[in-house]
Write a protein that holds these residues in place. Structure first.
Motif, PDB file in Angstrom:
ATOM      1  N   ASP A   1     -54.293  48.274 -77.603  1.00  0.00           N
ATOM      2  CA  ASP A   1     -55.078  48.183 -76.372  1.00  0.00           C
ATOM      3  C   ASP A   1     -54.143  48.249 -75.154  1.00  0.00           C
ATOM      4  N   PRO A   2     -54.244  49.344 -74.365  1.00  0.00           N
ATOM      5  CA  PRO A   2     -53.342  49.463 -73.203  1.00  0.00           C
ATOM      6  C   PRO A   2     -53.500  48.313 -72.204  1.00  0.00           C
ATOM      7  N   LYS A   3     -54.669  47.689 -72.174  1.00  0.00           N
ATOM      8  CA  LYS A   3     -54.940  46.670 -71.140  1.00  0.00           C
ATOM      9  C   LYS A   3     -54.634  45.253 -71.609  1.00  0.00           C
ATOM     10  N   GLN A   4     -54.098  45.146 -72.806  1.00  0.00           N
ATOM     11  CA  GLN A   4     -53.799  43.823 -73.356  1.00  0.00           C
ATOM     12  C   GLN A   4     -52.829  43.048 -72.448  1.00  0.00           C
ATOM     13  N   VAL A   5     -53.089  41.743 -72.255  1.00  0.00           N
ATOM     14  CA  VAL A   5     -52.185  40.899 -71.457  1.00  0.00           C
ATOM     15  C   VAL A   5     -51.941  39.604 -72.224  1.00  0.00           C
ATOM     16  N   ALA A   6     -50.690  39.174 -72.234  1.00  0.00           N
ATOM     17  CA  ALA A   6     -50.353  37.930 -72.937  1.00  0.00           C
ATOM     18  C   ALA A   6     -50.526  36.733 -72.023  1.00  0.00           C
ATOM     19  N   SER A   7     -50.846  35.595 -72.600  1.00  0.00           N
ATOM     20  CA  SER A   7     -50.773  34.378 -71.803  1.00  0.00           C
ATOM     21  C   SER A   7     -50.136  33.275 -72.638  1.00  0.00           C
ATOM     22  N   VAL A   8     -49.396  32.415 -71.929  1.00  0.00           N
ATOM     23  CA  VAL A   8     -48.617  31.381 -72.592  1.00  0.00           C
ATOM     24  C   VAL A   8     -49.196  30.032 -72.215  1.00  0.00           C
ATOM     25  N   SER A   9     -49.469  29.211 -73.199  1.00  0.00           N
ATOM     26  CA  SER A   9     -49.929  27.854 -72.930  1.00  0.00           C
ATOM     27  C   SER A   9     -48.700  26.948 -72.890  1.00  0.00           C
ATOM     28  N   TRP A  10     -48.277  26.611 -71.678  1.00  0.00           N
ATOM     29  CA  TRP A  10     -47.021  25.869 -71.524  1.00  0.00           C
ATOM     30  C   TRP A  10     -47.045  24.480 -72.136  1.00  0.00           C
ATOM     31  N   PRO A  11     -48.147  23.707 -72.012  1.00  0.00           N
ATOM     32  CA  PRO A  11     -48.145  22.390 -72.674  1.00  0.00           C
ATOM     33  C   PRO A  11     -47.873  22.528 -74.173  1.00  0.00           C
ATOM     34  N   ASP A  12     -48.379  23.621 -74.780  1.00  0.00           N
ATOM     35  CA  ASP A  12     -48.126  23.832 -76.208  1.00  0.00           C
ATOM     36  C   ASP A  12     -46.678  24.232 -76.487  1.00  0.00           C
ATOM     37  N   ILE A  13     -46.074  25.000 -75.553  1.00  0.00           N
ATOM     38  CA  ILE A  13     -44.657  25.354 -75.712  1.00  0.00           C
ATOM     39  C   ILE A  13     -43.800  24.089 -75.775  1.00  0.00           C
ATOM     40  N   PHE A  14     -44.119  23.127 -74.909  1.00  0.00           N
ATOM     41  CA  PHE A  14     -43.310  21.903 -74.845  1.00  0.00           C
ATOM     42  C   PHE A  14     -43.766  20.845 -75.831  1.00  0.00           C
ATOM     43  N   SER A  15     -44.839  21.127 -76.572  1.00  0.00           N
ATOM     44  CA  SER A  15     -45.382  20.118 -77.475  1.00  0.00           C
ATOM     45  C   SER A  15     -44.462  19.873 -78.661  1.00  0.00           C
ATOM     46  N   ALA A  16     -44.400  18.613 -79.071  1.00  0.00           N
ATOM     47  CA  ALA A  16     -43.617  18.271 -80.264  1.00  0.00           C
ATOM     48  C   ALA A  16     -44.447  18.544 -81.520  1.00  0.00           C
ATOM     49  N   ASN A  17     -45.737  18.753 -81.316  1.00  0.00           N
ATOM     50  CA  ASN A  17     -46.627  19.026 -82.445  1.00  0.00           C
ATOM     51  C   ASN A  17     -46.506  20.506 -82.825  1.00  0.00           C
ATOM     52  N   SER A  18     -46.035  20.764 -84.038  1.00  0.00           N
ATOM     53  CA  SER A  18     -45.740  22.152 -84.413  1.00  0.00           C
ATOM     54  C   SER A  18     -46.998  23.011 -84.503  1.00  0.00           C
ATOM     55  N   THR A  19     -48.142  22.398 -84.794  1.00  0.00           N
ATOM     56  CA  THR A  19     -49.395  23.160 -84.840  1.00  0.00           C
ATOM     57  C   THR A  19     -49.737  23.674 -83.445  1.00  0.00           C
ATOM     58  N   ASP A  20     -49.554  22.804 -82.464  1.00  0.00           N
ATOM     59  CA  ASP A  20     -49.829  23.214 -81.084  1.00  0.00           C
ATOM     60  C   ASP A  20     -48.853  24.301 -80.646  1.00  0.00           C
ATOM     61  N   LYS A  21     -47.580  24.085 -80.967  1.00  0.00           N
ATOM     62  CA  LYS A  21     -46.550  25.025 -80.543  1.00  0.00           C
ATOM     63  C   LYS A  21     -46.800  26.418 -81.137  1.00  0.00           C
ATOM     64  N   ALA A  22     -47.286  26.424 -82.379  1.00  0.00           N
ATOM     65  CA  ALA A  22     -47.526  27.695 -83.070  1.00  0.00           C
ATOM     66  C   ALA A  22     -48.590  28.536 -82.376  1.00  0.00           C
ATOM     67  N   SER A  23     -49.469  27.863 -81.621  1.00  0.00           N
ATOM     68  CA  SER A  23     -50.565  28.611 -80.999  1.00  0.00           C
ATOM     69  C   SER A  23     -50.359  28.770 -79.499  1.00  0.00           C
ATOM     70  N   ALA A  24     -49.106  28.679 -79.048  1.00  0.00           N
ATOM     71  CA  ALA A  24     -48.830  28.714 -77.611  1.00  0.00           C
ATOM     72  C   ALA A  24     -48.959  30.107 -76.990  1.00  0.00           C
ATOM     73  N   LEU A  25     -48.963  31.146 -77.838  1.00  0.00           N
ATOM     74  CA  LEU A  25     -49.043  32.510 -77.289  1.00  0.00           C
ATOM     75  C   LEU A  25     -50.393  33.119 -77.652  1.00  0.00           C
ATOM     76  N   SER A  26     -51.102  33.616 -76.640  1.00  0.00           N
ATOM     77  CA  SER A  26     -52.373  34.278 -76.951  1.00  0.00           C
ATOM     78  C   SER A  26     -52.509  35.538 -76.108  1.00  0.00           C
ATOM     79  N   PHE A  27     -53.461  36.377 -76.448  1.00  0.00           N
ATOM     80  CA  PHE A  27     -53.639  37.655 -75.765  1.00  0.00           C
ATOM     81  C   PHE A  27     -55.068  37.808 -75.279  1.00  0.00           C
ATOM     82  N   SER A  28     -55.216  38.570 -74.181  1.00  0.00           N
ATOM     83  CA  SER A  28     -56.531  38.691 -73.534  1.00  0.00           C
ATOM     84  C   SER A  28     -57.582  39.302 -74.456  1.00  0.00           C
ATOM     85  N   ASN A  29     -57.167  40.257 -75.277  1.00  0.00           N
ATOM     86  CA  ASN A  29     -58.121  40.871 -76.197  1.00  0.00           C
ATOM     87  C   ASN A  29     -57.727  40.530 -77.632  1.00  0.00           C
TER      88      ASN A  29
END
Ligand SMILES: *[C@@H]1O[C@H](CO)[C@@H](O)[C@H](O)[C@H]1NC(C)=O
Ligand SMILES: *[C@@H]1O[C@H](CO)[C@@H](O)[C@H](O)[C@H]1NC(C)=O
Ligand SMILES: *[C@@H]1O[C@H](CO)[C@@H](O)[C@H](O)[C@H]1NC(C)=O
Ligand SMILES: *[C@@H]1O[C@H](CO)[C@@H](O)[C@H](O)[C@H]1NC(C)=O
Ligand SMILES: *[C@@H]1O[C@H](CO)[C@@H](O)[C@H](O)[C@H]1NC(C)=O
Ligand SMILES: *[C@@H]1O[C@H](CO)[C@@H](O)[C@H](O)[C@H]1NC(C)=O
Ligand SMILES: *[C@@H]1O[C@H](CO)[C@@H](O)[C@H](O)[C@H]1NC(C)=O
Ligand SMILES: *[C@@H]1O[C@H](CO)[C@@H](O)[C@H](O)[C@H]1NC(C)=O
Ligand SMILES: CC(=O)N[C@H]1CO[C@H](CO)[C@@H](O)[C@@H]1O
Length: 446
Positions: free
Chosen positions: A81-109
């Motif tokens: 998808d040419p229009k795809q955009v990533a977004s980062v969930s920063w609280p999850d990046i800094f989370s000590a919980n590995s489940t949260d950290k694993a889902s820190a990156l998501s995409f618009s589509n």
């Protein structure tokens, strides 16, 4: 009225061209630093996100390091998808919980097809005493070898992303010296590991002016870097200049090495991990990198690669005389320590928290220099360029100039010889047979 007609054609052609071949000027990487992080990101966290929209796909390149992001990593994701955009969930990046950290990156589509992804990481800087002057890093751990994880340094964006006039996107990450953060009353002359507290790892930055930098360049088009070794750009790769300047070592025979890792997340058709390998491509043409006839390609076949010429430069002025040899160790599987380090890097959210699936991942150590070159301290400077990208690495063609030179070199003597042979034949045929000699060929109607 030829001229106006020609002008008219030109205008029409120009309009058609701009309609059907949209200007490459619009086709540039869009780059953001720590997107929507605001106050959560202090100076020690760096995520540079570059996105390239193409006609049938989009590329997402993340260059990451620092708190919450671990070692230096260059991560790619490619979507249909040419229009795809990533977004980062920063609280999850800094989370000590590995489940949260694993889902820190998501995409618009979320329905877009992920075509490929990989991570190339700089994991450790190695400082070692090269007592026997063999350049290789001693294998049995000795107390004169120091391993500094890249995540242990303090990082800053020395040069913010900018688009240069040639369309390149460029930025510089820099690991900074303790000097800047030390209390003013600390005398640099007496500064030592012992009084540096938790930040002791920065002893290599003890000298004023010392730095470890990564200059990162991306190009939306095919081209070549201006500086030696002038590796090729494609829109599918990123070039990194890894520079070590005025680093301090307590031993005079010190050298520095760097450990790098290639994580490939695209299984092959059978769903198996690809077998990585390092290949050498020879070329008789050293036009772009004088004196260097070899290319090293670290391949995860068809999927991704790291590419470099086995050369680095010992001075800021990059010339043949200032160049030296780059060597690497064999590919090895990731140790537990490396997996742990990568678990703390951006590769973790990129792979959704499952790095254990990456059984094909491999690491190497890279060293700089040759025996008897008087070690790192000979110049206190090293710069090495490596390019990483999706798919097949670009190959150097033999240039037209070299082909012409070869043709002249081989062809001219051949032409001269042929001409000589023909001349001799012709002369002999024209010569009347000597008197008394009976020609083997009698005229038919004699
Ligand atoms: C981590 O977060 C998930 C949900 O995000 C939760 O279900 C889980 O219990 C948490 N784990 C720990 C150890 O807190
Ligand atoms: C390294 O170990 C050797 C012997 O094990 C010792 O003599 C030397 O002092 C040690 N060097 C450092 C810098 O600790
Ligand atoms: C470091 O060098 C710069 C100039 O190169 C100088 O201005 C500065 O005072 C020096 N700092 C220290 C702590 O020596
Ligand atoms: C870059 O990747 C795209 C999509 O995978 C491919 O179509 C294109 O040919 C590649 N470009 C170069 C220069 O390798
Ligand atoms: C780098 O190369 C230039 C020209 O070849 C030479 O003058 C200079 O001394 C070299 N510098 C070092 C540090 O070798
Ligand atoms: C890395 O993370 C995975 C998933 O959370 C975990 O199973 C694994 O034990 C971790 N590895 C190390 C060496 O910490
Ligand atoms: C690189 O060298 C260091 C220091 O000897 C060692 O700990 C590490 O395992 C090596 N890494 C690889 C990939 O060989
Ligand atoms: C490099 O640094 C060392 C000290 O760390 C110094 O002894 C040496 O003279 C320096 N070399 C050059 C060429 O400045
Ligand atoms: C990106 C960022 O937060 N930069 C800050 C780093 O720290 C210096 C001084 O503390 C600030 O001036 C920058 O704005």
């Amino acid at each position: 009225m030829r001229f106006p007609l020609c002008l008219f054609n030109f205008v029409i052609a120009h309009i058609l061209f701009s309609v059907f071949c949209p200007s490459t000027a619009e086709n540039k990487f869009v780059t953001e630093v720590n997107p929507s992080c605001q106050s959560l990101c202090n100076n020690g966290t760096l995520l540079v996100y570059s996105r390239l929209q193409r006609s049938a796909d989009s590329l997402h390149v993340f260059v990451t390091v620092g708190e919450g992001l671990g070692d230096v990593a260059i991560s790619y994701a490619q979507f249909d998808d040419p229009k795809q955009v990533a977004s980062v969930s920063w609280p999850d990046i800094f989370s000590a919980n590995s489940t949260d950290k694993a889902s820190a990156l998501s995409f618009s589509n979320p329905k877009a097809k992920l075509m490929s992804k990989f991570t190339f990481a700089f994991t450790n800087l190695i400082e070692y005493s090269d007592k026997n002057d063999k350049v290789e890093i001693p294998t049995n751990p000795v107390n004169t070898t120091h391993v500094y994880p890249f995540s242990s340094f303090l990082w800053r964006l020395e040069q913010a992303p900018e688009i240069l006039s040639n369309g390149l996107t460029q930025f510089v990450l820099s690991a900074y010296s303790m000097m800047e953060t030390m209390a003013p009353e600390v005398d640099p002359a007496t500064y030592s590991v012992d009084n540096a507290g938790d930040e002791q790892l920065a002893e290599i930055f003890k000298k004023n002016g010392s730095s470890l930098k990564l200059k990162v360049q991306l190009s939306p088009t095919v081209g070549r870097a201006d500086d030696l070794p002038q590796l090729q750009f494609t829109s599918n790769n990123t070039q990194v200049e890894f520079q070590l300047k005025d680093l301090f070592s307590s031993v005079p025979d010190a050298r520095f090495g760097v450990e790098t890792v290639l994580l490939d997340g695209t299984p092959d058709a059978d769903g198996m991990q690809r077998e990585q390998k390092i290949e050498y491509v020879l070329n008789i043409d050293d036009e772009f990198t004088p004196g260097v006839f070899r290319m090293s390609n670290w391949l995860s076949p068809d999927s991704c690669y790291a590419q470099w010429k086995p050369v680095c430069y010992k001075a800021e002025k990059r010339t043949i005389s200032n160049s030296t040899v780059v060597k690497h160790t064999d590919l090895v599987q990731l140790s537990v320590g490396l997996t742990e380090a990568l678990n703390n890097s951006f590769a973790y959210p990129l792979y959704g928290g499952d790095l254990l699936q990456l059984t094909g991942a491999r690491a190497i150590n890279v060293t700089f220099g040759i025996p008897k070159d008087k070690f790192y301290a000979a110049t206190n400077y090293t710069v090495w360029t490596v390019s990483v990208g999706l798919g097949q690495p670009p190959a150097d063609a033999v240039s037209t100039l070299v082909i012409i030179v070869i043709l002249c070199g081989l062809g001219l003597p051949f032409l001269l010889m042929s001409a000589a042979v023909i001349y001799l034949c012709v002369r002999r045929c024209r010569q009347p047979a000597p008197d008394g000699a009976v020609s083997a060929y009698q005229p038919i109607n004699a």
